[in-house]
Design a protein around this motif. Sequence first.
Motif, PDB file in Angstrom:
ATOM      1  N   GLY A 272      51.846  11.767  -0.210  1.00 40.85           N
ATOM      2  CA  GLY A 272      51.509  10.765  -1.214  1.00 40.85           C
ATOM      3  C   GLY A 272      50.483   9.820  -0.635  1.00 40.85           C
ATOM      4  N   PHE A 273      49.428   9.544  -1.392  1.00 39.85           N
ATOM      5  CA  PHE A 273      48.397   8.641  -0.886  1.00 39.85           C
ATOM      6  C   PHE A 273      47.746   7.901  -2.046  1.00 39.85           C
ATOM      7  N   THR A 274      47.121   6.785  -1.722  1.00 41.23           N
ATOM      8  CA  THR A 274      46.473   5.950  -2.734  1.00 41.23           C
ATOM      9  C   THR A 274      45.124   6.546  -3.125  1.00 41.23           C
ATOM     10  N   LEU A 321      36.768   8.969  -8.319  1.00 42.34           N
ATOM     11  CA  LEU A 321      36.747   9.061  -9.779  1.00 42.34           C
ATOM     12  C   LEU A 321      38.090   8.703 -10.417  1.00 42.34           C
ATOM     13  N   ILE A 322      39.150   8.710  -9.621  1.00 43.75           N
ATOM     14  CA  ILE A 322      40.494   8.512 -10.185  1.00 43.75           C
ATOM     15  C   ILE A 322      40.625   7.196 -10.954  1.00 43.75           C
ATOM     16  N   PRO A 323      40.236   6.038 -10.388  1.00 44.57           N
ATOM     17  CA  PRO A 323      40.424   4.777 -11.124  1.00 44.57           C
ATOM     18  C   PRO A 323      39.621   4.695 -12.415  1.00 44.57           C
ATOM     19  N   SER A 324      38.518   5.436 -12.496  1.00 45.65           N
ATOM     20  CA  SER A 324      37.652   5.338 -13.676  1.00 45.65           C
ATOM     21  C   SER A 324      38.096   6.239 -14.821  1.00 45.65           C
ATOM     22  N   GLU A 329      48.170   8.837 -18.546  1.00 43.77           N
ATOM     23  CA  GLU A 329      49.014   9.969 -18.210  1.00 43.77           C
ATOM     24  C   GLU A 329      48.698  10.488 -16.810  1.00 43.77           C
ATOM     25  N   SER A 330      49.728  11.018 -16.161  1.00 46.41           N
ATOM     26  CA  SER A 330      49.541  11.652 -14.862  1.00 46.41           C
ATOM     27  C   SER A 330      48.924  13.032 -15.067  1.00 46.41           C
ATOM     28  N   GLY A 331      48.277  13.553 -14.020  1.00 43.99           N
ATOM     29  CA  GLY A 331      47.665  14.878 -14.132  1.00 43.99           C
ATOM     30  C   GLY A 331      46.840  15.205 -12.901  1.00 43.99           C
ATOM     31  N   THR A 356      47.796  15.972  -7.786  1.00 44.94           N
ATOM     32  CA  THR A 356      48.244  15.298  -9.012  1.00 44.94           C
ATOM     33  C   THR A 356      48.132  13.780  -8.871  1.00 44.94           C
ATOM     34  N   VAL A 357      47.589  13.150  -9.906  1.00 43.70           N
ATOM     35  CA  VAL A 357      47.555  11.687  -9.971  1.00 43.70           C
ATOM     36  C   VAL A 357      48.816  11.210 -10.694  1.00 43.70           C
ATOM     37  N   VAL A 358      49.536  10.304 -10.079  1.00 43.79           N
ATOM     38  CA  VAL A 358      50.728   9.717 -10.702  1.00 43.79           C
ATOM     39  C   VAL A 358      50.351   8.327 -11.211  1.00 43.79           C
ATOM     40  N   ARG A 359      50.478   8.142 -12.508  1.00 37.72           N
ATOM     41  CA  ARG A 359      50.120   6.853 -13.116  1.00 37.72           C
ATOM     42  C   ARG A 359      51.377   6.171 -13.653  1.00 37.72           C
ATOM     43  N   LEU A 360      51.575   4.931 -13.231  1.00 41.09           N
ATOM     44  CA  LEU A 360      52.676   4.108 -13.721  1.00 41.09           C
ATOM     45  C   LEU A 360      52.093   2.864 -14.380  1.00 41.09           C
ATOM     46  N   LYS A 361      52.781   2.348 -15.384  1.00 41.90           N
ATOM     47  CA  LYS A 361      52.277   1.195 -16.129  1.00 41.90           C
ATOM     48  C   LYS A 361      52.087  -0.008 -15.207  1.00 41.90           C
ATOM     49  N   ASP A 362      50.913  -0.619 -15.315  1.00 43.77           N
ATOM     50  CA  ASP A 362      50.563  -1.826 -14.550  1.00 43.77           C
ATOM     51  C   ASP A 362      50.552  -1.591 -13.043  1.00 43.77           C
ATOM     52  N   LYS A 363      50.412  -0.336 -12.626  1.00 38.34           N
ATOM     53  CA  LYS A 363      50.328  -0.006 -11.207  1.00 38.34           C
ATOM     54  C   LYS A 363      49.052   0.790 -10.953  1.00 38.34           C
ATOM     55  N   PRO A 364      48.437   0.602  -9.774  1.00 37.07           N
ATOM     56  CA  PRO A 364      47.261   1.426  -9.457  1.00 37.07           C
ATOM     57  C   PRO A 364      47.676   2.875  -9.263  1.00 37.07           C
ATOM     58  N   PRO A 365      46.786   3.856  -9.588  1.00 38.82           N
ATOM     59  CA  PRO A 365      47.143   5.270  -9.442  1.00 38.82           C
ATOM     60  C   PRO A 365      47.299   5.661  -7.975  1.00 38.82           C
TER      61      PRO A 365
END
Length: 365
Positions: A272-274, A321-324, A329-331, A356-365
């Motif tokens: 897992g990494f940022t 590219l992930i933050p943009s 949704e995760s993917g 896979t990018v894990v996205r949580l509400k109000d959290k950075p991916p």
Amino acid sequence: MEKHHSCLNTRAIIEYFREHHPEDLTTLLSDLHEEIGNLPNPSEFLTEINNWVSSEVVIRMFENARRITGDPDIAFRIGFASAAGRKFSYVQRILLAAYGNPRRSLRRAQQINDRFNRNKRVEIVETTRDSGIVRLHWDRGIAATKDFCLYNQGIYIGIPTLWDLPPGVIDEPLCFFKGDPFCEYHLKWLKRFSLKDTLLNTVFPWRTVKATIVELEHDKELLRQKFDEVHRLNLKLKSKIDELLRLQQELGESESRFRTLLDRIPGVAIQGFTADGKILYWNQSSEQIYGYRSEQAIGQDVVELIIPMDRREAFRKALALIPSIETDESGEFLPSGEHTRRSSRGELVSVYAVHTVVRLKDKPP
């Protein structure tokens, strides 16, 4: 914020409006300080004399009262009504009535003041049977306005009415709010000449005591009701806390089982990494495949650690590219498939990778 005034003072304002301007009560209590605005029932809080508020709250209530009525002397009328209307608290009535007459009460003005205010010192300069000179020394470190002076003037001229005397007369040659060092009141009231009335009100203030006892019993019942209500709320709160603790325990157990599964799943290396590549998680299979222990890998740059030199630029571009990407949704952010990685020994390792990018509400991916 420091509390300078018993809610006896705010109760006087509210009761005046209940009697004279009931339709404006909501406006009276609007735009008060945040210490009141966040309460579920401001009116109830502000009429309980055992509660205390800051000077800012009282200032704003007087300002609201003046704006609603258009009367610049409304604070004076409120003070007088609280005394002449006998709407003092039972504590005040006991203290005042026990002293028997305006002169004796005036001599103990500081003692009475200290029970309900912390923003001034009362100096009794002189008293006679039908007059007195009082100075109010205001604390310069506590906010106050002319309304406070007017309110006190109203109370002082209303005090003689507690003994069925006419209201007093007041003159103010010096005023703190006009630049003088203190407010000075010159008070006059009628002397009592009836021996019977003097005895009744000095030695046996039965009417006051009887009314006070009735109010004490009423307040006792209110306290009992409040206690019962608080007890019920405490039981509900305890039930909610127990439920939350149970859910927290279940969640902790579930997280522990899931983490154990991820840590020990054989042959599947999970990292897992940022979005900037900082490693946050490194399971046992990652240790076995890449040769780095968990404590060595966590905090490192995943690109520098296991991505071969010729693939680093492409991998970093994919991470950037992930933050943009505008989605909640995760993917996947890179296609799944065969990829080459590098071990701690510098050897190239062929793996089947899923990114896979894990996205949580109000959290950075």
